[in-house]
Design a protein around this motif. Sequence first.
Motif, mmCIF file in Angstrom:
data_model
loop_
_atom_site.group_PDB
_atom_site.id
_atom_site.type_symbol
_atom_site.label_atom_id
_atom_site.label_comp_id
_atom_site.label_asym_id
_atom_site.label_seq_id
_atom_site.Cartn_x
_atom_site.Cartn_y
_atom_site.Cartn_z
ATOM 1 N N ASP A 15 2.502 7.234 -1.276
ATOM 2 C CA ASP A 15 2.390 6.485 -0.019
ATOM 3 C C ASP A 15 0.982 5.908 0.141
ATOM 4 O O ASP A 15 0.367 5.987 1.211
ATOM 5 N N ASP A 16 0.478 5.333 -0.955
ATOM 6 C CA ASP A 16 -0.864 4.760 -0.988
ATOM 7 C C ASP A 16 -0.764 3.269 -0.686
ATOM 8 O O ASP A 16 -0.564 2.446 -1.580
ATOM 9 N N ARG A 17 -0.921 2.928 0.575
ATOM 10 C CA ARG A 17 -0.746 1.548 1.035
ATOM 11 C C ARG A 17 -1.725 0.590 0.369
ATOM 12 O O ARG A 17 -1.346 -0.483 -0.099
ATOM 13 N N HIS B 132 -0.706 -2.486 -2.220
ATOM 14 C CA HIS B 132 -0.995 -3.883 -1.883
ATOM 15 C C HIS B 132 -1.767 -4.560 -3.022
ATOM 16 O O HIS B 132 -1.442 -5.684 -3.430
ATOM 17 N N GLN C 182 0.350 -7.187 5.236
ATOM 18 C CA GLN C 182 -0.184 -5.944 5.781
ATOM 19 C C GLN C 182 0.581 -5.540 7.044
ATOM 20 O O GLN C 182 0.882 -4.360 7.252
ATOM 21 N N SER D 184 3.917 -4.052 6.052
ATOM 22 C CA SER D 184 3.918 -2.949 5.094
ATOM 23 C C SER D 184 4.478 -1.681 5.734
ATOM 24 O O SER D 184 4.219 -1.381 6.898
ATOM 25 N N SER D 185 5.272 -0.977 4.967
ATOM 26 C CA SER D 185 5.873 0.287 5.402
ATOM 27 C C SER D 185 6.420 0.965 4.156
ATOM 28 O O SER D 185 6.636 0.303 3.123
ATOM 29 N N TYR E 156 7.668 -0.917 0.726
ATOM 30 C CA TYR E 156 7.158 -0.651 -0.620
ATOM 31 C C TYR E 156 8.313 -0.485 -1.606
ATOM 32 O O TYR E 156 8.299 -1.038 -2.708
#
Length: 240
Positions: free
Chosen positions: A136-138, A142, A177, A180-181, A185
Amino acid sequence: MTDKTEHYSFLEAIERGPRGKTTAQVERSLRAAIVALHFAPGEFIDKGLVCTRLGVSRFPVSEALARLAAEGLVEILPQRGTRAARIRLAEIRESMMIRRSLETMVAETAAQRLPSEALAALERNLQAQEAAVRLDDRAAFHALDLAFHAILVDGLELPRVAAVIEASRANIDRVRQLLSSPRRYVVTLAEHRHLLEAVESGDAQAARRSMESHLEAVMQELDHFSAAHPEVFAEVPALG
């Protein structure tokens, strides 16, 4: 009371250099903060605190903000200050039209002649994307998402196409951004995997359709998001 200087902790002091170099560094730092939504759309930017955090005088900050205003990322309001621009849906649609036109062509061409080294780089990128989803590394996801698309263009040696795509990307990155969730992903990863499979199989039309579907999904989600969060946008499309 929270110290606003701490609120700007995402800004790191830059290395001082000649005036032009310092301004460019300030511009990069502020652009990154705006794109990453550290400055929310519509939020006023305290120039004094920016100077304190970056360790620079007001001149390069003012110059950098003027450049970002020209890009549409900030708004300079006389007698009121400078704020991160709210997102303009019309500009996003235009930018996505440019990206869709170019990147569907890139996907189609990639299926015909993308070098094996680039295919291997795409596979490594997807493996890293899978790891970012698990963690869960946003931020990592990205960056890998951007790199995936860049590998396709760079692998085909299309620098002018890459430059046009890059120029249209800043506001689109802010939208990505916002959307993003963890669910997004997973969906994006599956879309990237489907695209790579089409490219590897040499099916140019399938690769084109896959890229088109991938980019269209972003706009569909944006339409839903903008209806739910009108305060983020400069205008909201009429319903009906």
